[in-house]
Design a protein around this motif. Structure first.
Motif, PDB file in Angstrom:
ATOM      1  N   ASP A 189      10.192 -39.581   4.979  1.00 53.74           N
ATOM      2  CA  ASP A 189      10.192 -39.508   3.513  1.00 53.74           C
ATOM      3  C   ASP A 189       9.013 -38.694   2.973  1.00 53.74           C
ATOM      4  O   ASP A 189       8.691 -38.776   1.796  1.00 53.74           O
ATOM      5  CB  ASP A 189      10.171 -40.929   2.926  1.00 53.74           C
ATOM      6  N   LYS A 190       8.350 -37.938   3.841  1.00 57.90           N
ATOM      7  CA  LYS A 190       7.165 -37.182   3.389  1.00 57.90           C
ATOM      8  C   LYS A 190       7.240 -35.715   3.829  1.00 57.90           C
ATOM      9  O   LYS A 190       7.793 -35.389   4.884  1.00 57.90           O
ATOM     10  CB  LYS A 190       5.889 -37.787   4.006  1.00 57.90           C
ATOM     11  N   THR A 192       4.627 -32.673   4.598  1.00 59.39           N
ATOM     12  CA  THR A 192       3.199 -32.545   4.899  1.00 59.39           C
ATOM     13  C   THR A 192       2.846 -31.078   5.134  1.00 59.39           C
ATOM     14  O   THR A 192       3.663 -30.310   5.647  1.00 59.39           O
ATOM     15  CB  THR A 192       2.865 -33.381   6.156  1.00 59.39           C
ATOM     16  N   SER A 207       0.103 -34.805   2.044  1.00 57.08           N
ATOM     17  CA  SER A 207       1.539 -35.141   2.010  1.00 57.08           C
ATOM     18  C   SER A 207       1.978 -35.535   0.617  1.00 57.08           C
ATOM     19  O   SER A 207       1.203 -36.105  -0.158  1.00 57.08           O
ATOM     20  CB  SER A 207       1.824 -36.334   2.933  1.00 57.08           C
ATOM     21  N   THR A 208       3.235 -35.250   0.311  1.00 56.22           N
ATOM     22  CA  THR A 208       3.867 -35.690  -0.935  1.00 56.22           C
ATOM     23  C   THR A 208       5.292 -36.139  -0.568  1.00 56.22           C
ATOM     24  O   THR A 208       5.740 -35.880   0.557  1.00 56.22           O
ATOM     25  CB  THR A 208       3.914 -34.538  -1.977  1.00 56.22           C
ATOM     26  N   PRO A 209       6.013 -36.794  -1.495  1.00 54.07           N
ATOM     27  CA  PRO A 209       7.365 -37.254  -1.141  1.00 54.07           C
ATOM     28  C   PRO A 209       8.289 -36.087  -0.752  1.00 54.07           C
ATOM     29  O   PRO A 209       8.150 -34.974  -1.263  1.00 54.07           O
ATOM     30  CB  PRO A 209       7.870 -37.915  -2.427  1.00 54.07           C
ATOM     31  N   ASP A 248       5.197 -30.670  -6.001  1.00 54.15           N
ATOM     32  CA  ASP A 248       5.865 -31.958  -6.201  1.00 54.15           C
ATOM     33  C   ASP A 248       6.255 -32.129  -7.680  1.00 54.15           C
ATOM     34  O   ASP A 248       7.389 -32.511  -7.996  1.00 54.15           O
ATOM     35  CB  ASP A 248       4.933 -33.098  -5.755  1.00 54.15           C
TER      36      ASP A 248
END
Ligand code: PXL
Length: 283
Positions: A189-190, A192, A207-209, A248
């Protein structure tokens, strides 16, 4: 008073589809850097997702354009290349030699592949040509697909950290100072990215979603944002985290409006404040 910064970027101008120069110019300008953009080609739209396009190659114009500046201000703090046709790489090498001073950093985004596949119109000869350009650069910014092609590794979306470190080790042999690697999926779910320092083999991660869409142009946004932020003196981790947050927010703004058409890229215009805020905080 803040030092005036100037950056030269050479990549295509794809009128429709938010990528290359149409994102590099606004992102780099937002970061208070004069962005001198030279189009290597003009396309009606990019080649990923659209079924056809018009294309005008500007290879023969490139040296003419840059030598016209011989009598004018022509120092650059950074030179950044993105999407380039194979037949232009020799000319770009000449341009690097012409403008590289001791305080000019050269950034190369290899920009020829995604999701394990090369972009339309490229073949394996492009990889060897791109390596020549990379050997002249200080920092490279491949996504995972490009990193695999350049290091002869087999592409897999979810390579482990150990596998990534071995790819980074191979890429270090090109003599670059840093590798900014994006599109990593250590967690489902990330999303990176990392910056790897080839001298001391240290790296930082951000990292972000992860969103289940193959948005176009996010790699170009990411490279433009990272380069503009480090040129402003941000450290690698802050530049990386800010660039991830910028993309993001751009994706969330795109999804807010409804089911996206991924060809048109992301609504980055709504997320430029992330870059402005990061630069304000630094002062
Ligand atoms: O964003 C990469 C890119 C840039 N320019 C053109 C492209 C692509 C990816 O396909 O087609 C023309």
């Amino acid at each position: 008073m803040k030092k005036e910064l100037r950056l030269l970027t050479i990549q295509d101008y794809s009128c429709l589809g938010r990528c290359s120069l149409t994102v590099a110019l606004p992102v780099i300008s937002t970061c208070q850097i004069e962005c001198v953009g030279v189009p290597s080609a003009i396309l009606s739209n990019h080649t990923a997702g659209f079924s056809s396009w018009t294309y005008v190659d500007l290879k023969d114009e490139l040296l003419k354009i840059v030598t016209k500046w011989d009598d004018y201000k022509n120092h650059f703090d950074a030179i950044y290349t993105g999407y380039l046709p194979t037949n232009q790489i020799d000319v770009i090498k000449q341009i690097f030699l012409k403008f590289k001073d001791e305080d000019t950093l050269i950034y190369v985004d290899p920009c020829f592949a995604d999701y394990g596949k090369m972009y339309a119109g490229f073949d394996k000869s492009h990889i060897e040509k791109m390596k020549e350009l990379i050997r002249m650069s200080d920092v490279i910014l491949p996504n995972l697909s490009e990193a695999c092609f350049l290091s002869d590794a087999t592409y897999k979306e979810d390579l482990s950290l150990d596998e990534i470190l071995s790819i980074l080790d191979k890429l270090s042999s090109f003599g670059v100072k840093k590798i900014v690697l994006s599109g990593l999926r250590f967690q489902k779910d990330k999303l990176t990215s990392l910056v790897y320092d080839t001298k001391n083999k240290h790296y930082v991660l951000a990292s972000t979603p992860f969103y289940p869409y193959r948005f176009h142009g996010t790699g170009d946004l990411f490279a433009s944002s990272y380069i503009a932020l480090v040129s402003n003196g941000l450290d690698d981790l802050s530049a990386l985290e800010t660039s991830q947050r910028f993309i993001d927010l751009a994706i969330r703004k795109t999804l807010e409006v409804g089911e996206p058409n991924i060809c048109y890229g992301v609504n980055f215009e709504m997320a430029l404040n992330v870059l402005i805020d990061a630069l304000k905080e630094r002062k």
